[in-house]
Design an enzyme around this catalytic site. Sequence first.
Site, PDB file in Angstrom:
ATOM      1  N   ARG A 153       0.799  -1.246   0.000  1.00 11.68           N
ATOM      2  CA  ARG A 153       0.000   0.000   0.000  1.00 11.68           C
ATOM      3  C   ARG A 153       0.820   1.279   0.000  1.00 11.68           C
ATOM      4  O   ARG A 153       0.293   2.340   0.332  1.00 11.68           O
ATOM      5  CB  ARG A 153      -0.939   0.037   1.215  1.00 11.68           C
ATOM      6  CG  ARG A 153      -1.777  -1.192   1.444  1.00 11.68           C
ATOM      7  CD  ARG A 153      -2.710  -1.448   0.293  1.00 11.68           C
ATOM      8  NE  ARG A 153      -3.724  -2.432   0.615  1.00 11.68           N
ATOM      9  CZ  ARG A 153      -4.404  -3.109  -0.323  1.00 11.68           C
ATOM     10  NH1 ARG A 153      -4.142  -2.932  -1.605  1.00 11.68           N
ATOM     11  NH2 ARG A 153      -5.323  -3.961   0.022  1.00 11.68           N
ATOM     12  N   HIS A 193      -4.011 -11.222 -12.526  1.00  7.86           N
ATOM     13  CA  HIS A 193      -5.200 -11.376 -11.686  1.00  7.86           C
ATOM     14  C   HIS A 193      -6.272 -11.835 -12.660  1.00  7.86           C
ATOM     15  O   HIS A 193      -6.753 -11.053 -13.474  1.00  7.86           O
ATOM     16  CB  HIS A 193      -5.588 -10.058 -11.007  1.00  7.86           C
ATOM     17  CG  HIS A 193      -6.854 -10.174 -10.218  1.00  7.86           C
ATOM     18  ND1 HIS A 193      -6.893 -10.083  -8.849  1.00  7.86           N
ATOM     19  CD2 HIS A 193      -8.130 -10.421 -10.615  1.00  7.86           C
ATOM     20  CE1 HIS A 193      -8.146 -10.259  -8.436  1.00  7.86           C
ATOM     21  NE2 HIS A 193      -8.920 -10.461  -9.495  1.00  7.86           N
ATOM     22  N   PRO A 217     -12.347  -6.060  -0.345  1.00  5.11           N
ATOM     23  CA  PRO A 217     -11.815  -7.417  -0.428  1.00  5.11           C
ATOM     24  C   PRO A 217     -10.321  -7.444  -0.131  1.00  5.11           C
ATOM     25  O   PRO A 217      -9.565  -6.587  -0.591  1.00  5.11           O
ATOM     26  CB  PRO A 217     -12.073  -7.793  -1.893  1.00  5.11           C
ATOM     27  CG  PRO A 217     -12.014  -6.491  -2.628  1.00  5.11           C
ATOM     28  CD  PRO A 217     -12.481  -5.423  -1.663  1.00  5.11           C
ATOM     29  N   HIS A 251      -6.514  -3.944   4.858  1.00  5.45           N
ATOM     30  CA  HIS A 251      -7.484  -2.850   4.900  1.00  5.45           C
ATOM     31  C   HIS A 251      -7.744  -2.544   6.373  1.00  5.45           C
ATOM     32  O   HIS A 251      -7.412  -3.358   7.242  1.00  5.45           O
ATOM     33  CB  HIS A 251      -8.805  -3.256   4.237  1.00  5.45           C
ATOM     34  CG  HIS A 251      -8.680  -3.597   2.783  1.00  5.45           C
ATOM     35  ND1 HIS A 251      -8.407  -2.655   1.827  1.00  5.45           N
ATOM     36  CD2 HIS A 251      -8.790  -4.781   2.122  1.00  5.45           C
ATOM     37  CE1 HIS A 251      -8.354  -3.238   0.631  1.00  5.45           C
ATOM     38  NE2 HIS A 251      -8.569  -4.526   0.779  1.00  5.45           N
ATOM     39  N   LYS A 277       2.343  -6.988 -14.119  1.00 10.69           N
ATOM     40  CA  LYS A 277       1.059  -7.417 -13.558  1.00 10.69           C
ATOM     41  C   LYS A 277      -0.068  -6.902 -14.425  1.00 10.69           C
ATOM     42  O   LYS A 277      -0.072  -5.743 -14.840  1.00 10.69           O
ATOM     43  CB  LYS A 277       0.911  -6.842 -12.129  1.00 10.69           C
ATOM     44  CG  LYS A 277      -0.421  -7.147 -11.433  1.00 10.69           C
ATOM     45  CD  LYS A 277      -0.484  -8.576 -10.932  1.00 10.69           C
ATOM     46  CE  LYS A 277      -1.838  -8.926 -10.328  1.00 10.69           C
ATOM     47  NZ  LYS A 277      -1.941  -8.582  -8.913  1.00 10.69           N
ATOM     48  N   ASP A 306      -0.943 -12.935  -1.150  1.00  6.49           N
ATOM     49  CA  ASP A 306      -1.840 -11.857  -1.575  1.00  6.49           C
ATOM     50  C   ASP A 306      -2.218 -11.000  -0.354  1.00  6.49           C
ATOM     51  O   ASP A 306      -3.371 -10.592  -0.203  1.00  6.49           O
ATOM     52  CB  ASP A 306      -3.084 -12.416  -2.278  1.00  6.49           C
ATOM     53  CG  ASP A 306      -3.840 -11.349  -3.052  1.00  6.49           C
ATOM     54  OD1 ASP A 306      -3.341 -10.207  -3.164  1.00  6.49           O
ATOM     55  OD2 ASP A 306      -4.943 -11.651  -3.545  1.00  6.49           O
TER      56      ASP A 306
HETATM   57  O1  DOR Z   1      -9.022  -9.179  -2.609  1.00  9.01           O
HETATM   58  C1  DOR Z   1      -8.174  -8.575  -3.239  1.00  9.01           C
HETATM   59  N1  DOR Z   1      -7.546  -7.525  -2.697  1.00  9.01           N
HETATM   60  N2  DOR Z   1      -7.886  -8.959  -4.467  1.00  9.01           N
HETATM   61  C2  DOR Z   1      -7.074  -8.237  -5.260  1.00  9.01           C
HETATM   62  O2  DOR Z   1      -6.828  -8.624  -6.370  1.00  9.01           O
HETATM   63  C3  DOR Z   1      -6.512  -6.963  -4.804  1.00  9.01           C
HETATM   64  C4  DOR Z   1      -6.416  -6.957  -3.349  1.00  9.01           C
HETATM   65  C5  DOR Z   1      -6.151  -5.586  -2.787  1.00  9.01           C
HETATM   66  O3  DOR Z   1      -5.307  -4.877  -3.333  1.00  9.01           O
HETATM   67  O4  DOR Z   1      -6.794  -5.241  -1.795  1.00  9.01           O
HETATM   68 ZN    ZN Z   2      -3.164  -9.276  -5.025  1.00  9.95          ZN
HETATM   69 ZN    ZN Z   3      -5.342 -10.154  -7.531  1.00 11.37          ZN
END
Ligand code: DOR
Ligand code: ZN
Ligand code: ZN
Length: 472
Positions: A67, A182, A329, A315, A149, A311
Amino acid sequence: MNYDLILKGGTLVDPLGTALNGVDLGIRDGKLAAIADTIDPSRGDDVYDAAGLFILPGLIDAHVHFRDPGLTYKEDFGSGSAAAARGGITTVADMPNTLPPTAGTGELREKARAAGEKSYTDFGLFALLTQDNLGEMDALVREGALGFKVFLGTSVGNIAAPPLGTLYEQMRRAGPRRIAFHAEDNELNGHFTRLCREIPGDDPALLPRARPDISEAEAVARAIRLAEYTGAAIHICHVSAARSLALIREAKRRRLPVSAETCPQYLFLDSGDYPRLGTRMKVNPPVRSAEDREALWRGIAEGVIDMIATDHAPHTAEEKDRPLWEALPGIAGVETSVPLMLTAVNQGRLSLNDYARIASLAPARVWGLYPRKGGAGINADADFTIVDMARRGVIRNAELQSRHRTSPYEGFETLGAPVAALLRGRFIMKNGVVTGKAGFGRLVRPVNPDPAEPAAADRSGGTGHALYPPTV
Ligand code: DOR
Ligand code: ZN
Ligand code: ZN
């Protein structure tokens, strides 16, 4: 000759199948300098007693979202890499959906500079392919991009896929760099999400129906076909579905340059967990059925899945705990992946050697870091993850170093834990405490040939696809 550090009496786990019991490792100038039955402890400035412990090549998490820049209230390179170090990871690869996205050489250079001041772990950086950066691909490679990517389906950051023609040209241009996808189909996701949103009640179990396995499989199929047409090497991120596995298995059977990863959320959670965990386990692609979960474990055993990555997508608690369709997500994983996977080793799901292969050797090979990382060869970087397979633990969100403390693994009981991690000969974690120094981490550049070199240029013109429009 003396050593800066001797790791004494541990069992060295070779990703390719053997284990050396009770060996001593001599480390000098950040490199592995000796492997021997015995090294006299007086020859080391420092000696670490690894008796009863297993020494794995430094574990690599080749899919994280730290981030930084732009969204550092969720995580930054310091907090994310400290979490990685605590979790036993020594190298990470960061995804480009930051603000601004890592799509140009300026952004890549700036991200490398800023991360270089904060990072506890070594790091690679992915560059984003957009509708208008075809011309900058070679420069991005020269700047050190680990790979490219593509978001075939939009996710966090709302990044659209390049138009198909542009993507085709980009894949022709990728040279030795692999392109990570992705893989979800936007139109199918849109269609099924609309249908699901009409169902009242906000049941989190709708998530895998809103982004179904056929959406992932359609995108995986397209990525594989494009790899075949263009000769580009591709990587499928976060495989979540049995249907996608079948396509990847077939592509590998045909010797196409396709690699694939899955993540802990698809191995340790399944749709039966939605009632308990709700949006805490919301992620794209979504966690699916127990059958999909079991198929992924088989995919690891068969080698259809090359590697495990997390991954790690942090958040805030507020962003995670919103109503179903508004919740963001993403699951934090960089700190919990190793103890979870070691628990699976203890349960007999895979061997410790297999784990070293999917968590270190394979990502190092696929992303061009081998043999500097990913193994325990003489003169390799002295990156090691030292694990105690008898150590019991309970995952507690309150103890996480990450800024994201809403992991779905709260309360999970683990057996097996990383107890120390070394990066280029320095302890970055000991006894679960981060001991490294912010800024010790460095950008890792892949070692495959530069696309400007003749061998790579030959390849782009000589893969047998001359009937198609020439590369612009
Ligand atoms: O759930 C996800 N979060 N899938 C993604 O591809 C991106 C990621 C994010 O950057 O939060
Ligand atoms: Zn990702
Ligand atoms: Zn992804």
